[in-house]
Write a protein that holds these residues in place. Structure first.
Motif, PDB file in Angstrom:
ATOM      1  N   ASN A  30       0.798  -1.228   0.000  1.00 57.56           N
ATOM      2  CA  ASN A  30       0.000   0.000   0.000  1.00 57.56           C
ATOM      3  C   ASN A  30       0.829   1.275   0.000  1.00 57.56           C
ATOM      4  OD1 ASN A  30      -2.714  -1.058   0.000  1.00 57.56           O
ATOM      5  ND2 ASN A  30      -2.273  -1.848   2.039  1.00 57.56           N
TER       6      ASN A  30
ATOM      7  N   ARG B  61       2.196   4.483  -3.651  1.00 54.09           N
ATOM      8  CA  ARG B  61       2.127   5.891  -4.051  1.00 54.09           C
ATOM      9  C   ARG B  61       3.344   6.693  -3.552  1.00 54.09           C
ATOM     10  NH1 ARG B  61      -3.232   8.169  -1.364  1.00 54.09           N
ATOM     11  NH2 ARG B  61      -4.063   6.498  -2.633  1.00 54.09           N
ATOM     12  N   LEU B  62       3.890   6.296  -2.404  1.00 58.94           N
ATOM     13  CA  LEU B  62       5.055   7.022  -1.887  1.00 58.94           C
ATOM     14  C   LEU B  62       6.290   6.770  -2.741  1.00 58.94           C
ATOM     15  CD1 LEU B  62       4.660   6.494   1.960  1.00 58.94           C
ATOM     16  CD2 LEU B  62       3.847   8.387   0.544  1.00 58.94           C
TER      17      LEU B  62
ATOM     18  N   TYR C 185      -4.977   7.842 -10.470  1.00 53.74           N
ATOM     19  CA  TYR C 185      -5.841   8.172  -9.331  1.00 53.74           C
ATOM     20  C   TYR C 185      -5.609   9.613  -8.880  1.00 53.74           C
ATOM     21  CZ  TYR C 185      -7.338   8.178  -4.423  1.00 53.74           C
ATOM     22  OH  TYR C 185      -7.910   8.489  -3.219  1.00 53.74           O
TER      23      TYR C 185
ATOM     24  N   THR D 176      -5.719   5.980   0.646  1.00 55.12           N
ATOM     25  CA  THR D 176      -5.878   7.370   1.081  1.00 55.12           C
ATOM     26  C   THR D 176      -6.469   7.428   2.490  1.00 55.12           C
ATOM     27  OG1 THR D 176      -6.169   8.159  -1.170  1.00 55.12           O
ATOM     28  CG2 THR D 176      -7.054   9.559   0.567  1.00 55.12           C
TER      29      THR D 176
ATOM     30  N   TYR E 282      -3.783   4.247   4.835  1.00 53.58           N
ATOM     31  CA  TYR E 282      -2.363   3.892   4.785  1.00 53.58           C
ATOM     32  C   TYR E 282      -1.433   5.026   4.358  1.00 53.58           C
ATOM     33  CZ  TYR E 282      -4.211  -0.881   4.961  1.00 53.58           C
ATOM     34  OH  TYR E 282      -4.869  -2.017   5.330  1.00 53.58           O
ATOM     35  N   ASP E 283      -1.965   6.131   3.870  1.00 55.16           N
ATOM     36  CA  ASP E 283      -1.090   7.167   3.318  1.00 55.16           C
ATOM     37  C   ASP E 283      -0.602   8.103   4.430  1.00 55.16           C
ATOM     38  OD1 ASP E 283       0.105   9.317   2.070  1.00 55.16           O
ATOM     39  OD2 ASP E 283      -1.263   9.278   0.355  1.00 55.16           O
ATOM     40  N   PRO E 284       0.685   8.077   4.768  1.00 54.44           N
ATOM     41  CA  PRO E 284       1.165   8.930   5.866  1.00 54.44           C
ATOM     42  C   PRO E 284       1.097  10.414   5.523  1.00 54.44           C
ATOM     43  CG  PRO E 284       3.008   7.813   4.785  1.00 54.44           C
ATOM     44  CD  PRO E 284       1.751   7.247   4.199  1.00 54.44           C
TER      45      PRO E 284
END
Lengths: 261, 256
Positions: free
Chosen positions: A134, A137-138, A197, B240, B243-245
């Motif tokens: 997950n 995206r980073l 996205y 979003t 999990y998104d820091p």
């Protein structure tokens, strides 16, 4: 007239379903082995004006061709590639296309549709370690920066050293290879599912954000071939490094036309 | 110009699953005459007419729209009414088996009620209030995205092929399956819907079990891009939220 046949098979498929996972297994394994040795070699990664993509950006003081001023000092005496390999590696490892590819070819979960899983238990990406997928995206943001840096390298690959110590515009096979490589990387990176996205897919009401919708439509078109660009860019990165390496070792000669040199 | 008749043998061997449970059932071979233009369902009708009148087959529209005649032809989940004989190698027996993911009723008929139970767990569409002029508006580009999901004919081939429940019966409790991710996506991306189903998709419907191997997309007879257009966008919405820091930090600093 019917005849009864008790048939117990692993799969009832008769087509050559194993070709794709077997091919990807060989391709990925070959790339990992090659890139490991190329990445730690610490030699033969730069032949003016060509810099191997494995070593870009080159940020250590011991680098043969610094991309920026040395960010890592002279204390570092291993291969500069070690500092940057994690960025493209994590981007590809968590990429939705690669996940499909290696879940099929390495984990056999499943190897192909209707071919049973290799393991009896399955929890998917719900628990450690796969829940870390997950963070994909980073990993996308550094991957975008890398594309721009490799684009700079590709531009520099058209400026050849001259006898007078300057540089002159020219076109070599290496220049073309590096250009193709960065184009494929850009098509792969900007066709990413997270990119799709980010630039529009997260919205429900497109009419309020017409520019985002245009971008979303463009990225969606690119995303249709995401798997193809994932593989082509992987191959092009490896081939570009191989080309620079062979050139540096004197195994091949770079065909080039230099203007005004 | 008259189209030439399809070439090929005049007889084929149909290897069809017979029986009321998977342990005692078996495949039965039926040699039948075939005509040009036939689909698998036609050939099974001929098997019923010539050698197995009690063969159980579920079908309805015979036009690829009712989703009733799902089965596995040569090991691949297909609609039998849309699988042309000419697309298969006819020099070997053609295997027709029931969908493996669902309990067997008899022969090629399975009990797909698992899907109806899952459908009940998805909160229905809850529209936003009407505009000041008393109407609700959607724009074409918004309609088009969710329209793809509404093409689903509920043949459940995607559910059948999904290894999460096909190979792991124990996951059925925690995993809704691709058909219902399509349903969730259709509602979540609907511009007028106000329900939030993201936590539900993650916790109750087991979105994280999907490892995006895309078999559902491969078998969809309506060509819905289930993985790319429904599942992955839902996964991104879950990321979003949970999990998104960077999103977490932004919310801590600026509020939601």
């Amino acid at each position: 007239m019917a005849t009864m046949t008790a048939l117990r098979q692993r799969t009832l498929r008769r087509d050559a379903w194993w070709i794709e996972p077997a091919f990807l297994f060989v391709l990925f394994s070959a790339f990992v082995v090659y890139s490991f040795f190329a990445g730690i070699a610490n030699a033969n990664y730069f032949v003016d004006p060509y810099l191997s993509p494995f070593y870009s950006p080159c940020i250590t003081a011991n680098c043969a061709h610094l991309t920026f001023g040395p960010i890592v000092g002279t204390w570092w005496n291993l291969a500069p590639a070690i500092w940057i390999v994690g960025f493209p590696l994590s981007f590809r490892l968590t990429c939705y296309y690669y996940r499909k590819a290696y879940y099929r070819s390495f984990f056999q979960a499943p190897a192909a549709c209707t071919v049973p899983d290799a393991r009896s238990k399955y929890g998917g990406e719900t628990a450690f370690p796969l829940v870390w997928q997950n963070i994909h995206r980073l990993t996308w943001y550094p991957a975008v920066i890398l594309v721009f840096i490799l684009a700079l390298d590709a531009v520099q690959a058209f400026w050849f050293p001259t006898a007078s110590g300057g540089h002159a515009f020219g076109i070599g096979l290496g220049s073309l290879l590096m250009t193709v490589n960065v184009v494929l990387l850009a098509l792969y990176t900007f066709g990413c599912h997270f990119c799709r996205y980010l630039f529009g897919g997260r919205l429900d009401r497109f009419h309020l954000r017409p520019i985002a919708f245009r971008l979303y439509s463009l990225i969606s078109a690119l995303n249709l071939s995401h798997g193809r660009y994932a593989i082509l860019s992987l191959v092009s990165v490896g081939l570009t490094d191989l080309y620079v390496r062979l050139l540096s070792l004197g195994v091949i000669v770079d065909p080039r036309i230099v203007f005004g040199g | 110009m008259t189209k030439a008749p399809e070439a090929g043998p005049r007889e084929v061997t149909m290897r069809v699953w017979r029986g009321e449970d998977r342990a005692s059932g078996a495949f039965a071979d039926h040699r039948v005459a075939v005509d040009p233009g036939m689909v698998i369902l036609d050939v099974l009708f001929r098997v019923q007419a010539t050698s197995a009148p009690d063969l159980a087959v579920r079908w309805n529209c015979k036009a690829g729209k009712c989703g009733s005649c799902s089965a596995e032809v040569n090991g691949r989940p297909r609609l039998m009414c849309m699988t042309r004989l000419s697309s298969l190698p006819l020099d070997q027996p053609i295997t027709v088996a029931p969908m493996a993911t669902f309990p067997l009723v008899r022969d090629l008929v399975t009990d797909v009620s698992f899907n109806y139970e899952k459908a009940k767990t998805i909160p229905a569409f809850r529209p936003a209030p009407k505009d000041a002029d008393g109407t609700r508006r959607m724009y074409q580009e918004e309609v088009e995205r969710v329209q793809e999901f509404h093409k689903c004919i509920e043949c459940f081939l995607c559910q059948d092929v999904c290894h999460v429940i096909r190979d792991h019966e124990e996951n059925k409790e925690a995993f809704a399956g691709p058909r219902f991710f399509v349903r969730l996506a259709a509602l979540e991306m609907h511009p007028l819907d106000t329900n939030d189903r993201i936590e539900l998709a993650r916790a109750k419907h087991g979105l994280g079990y999907c490892n995006i191997t895309k078999c559902c997309t491969e078998v969809c007879p309506e060509d819905i891009h289930i993985t790319d257009n429904a599942i992955i966008p839902l996964k991104e919405r879950v990321v979003t939220e949970f999990y998104d820091p960077l999103v977490w930090a932004k919310r801590r600093l600026l509020g939601r």
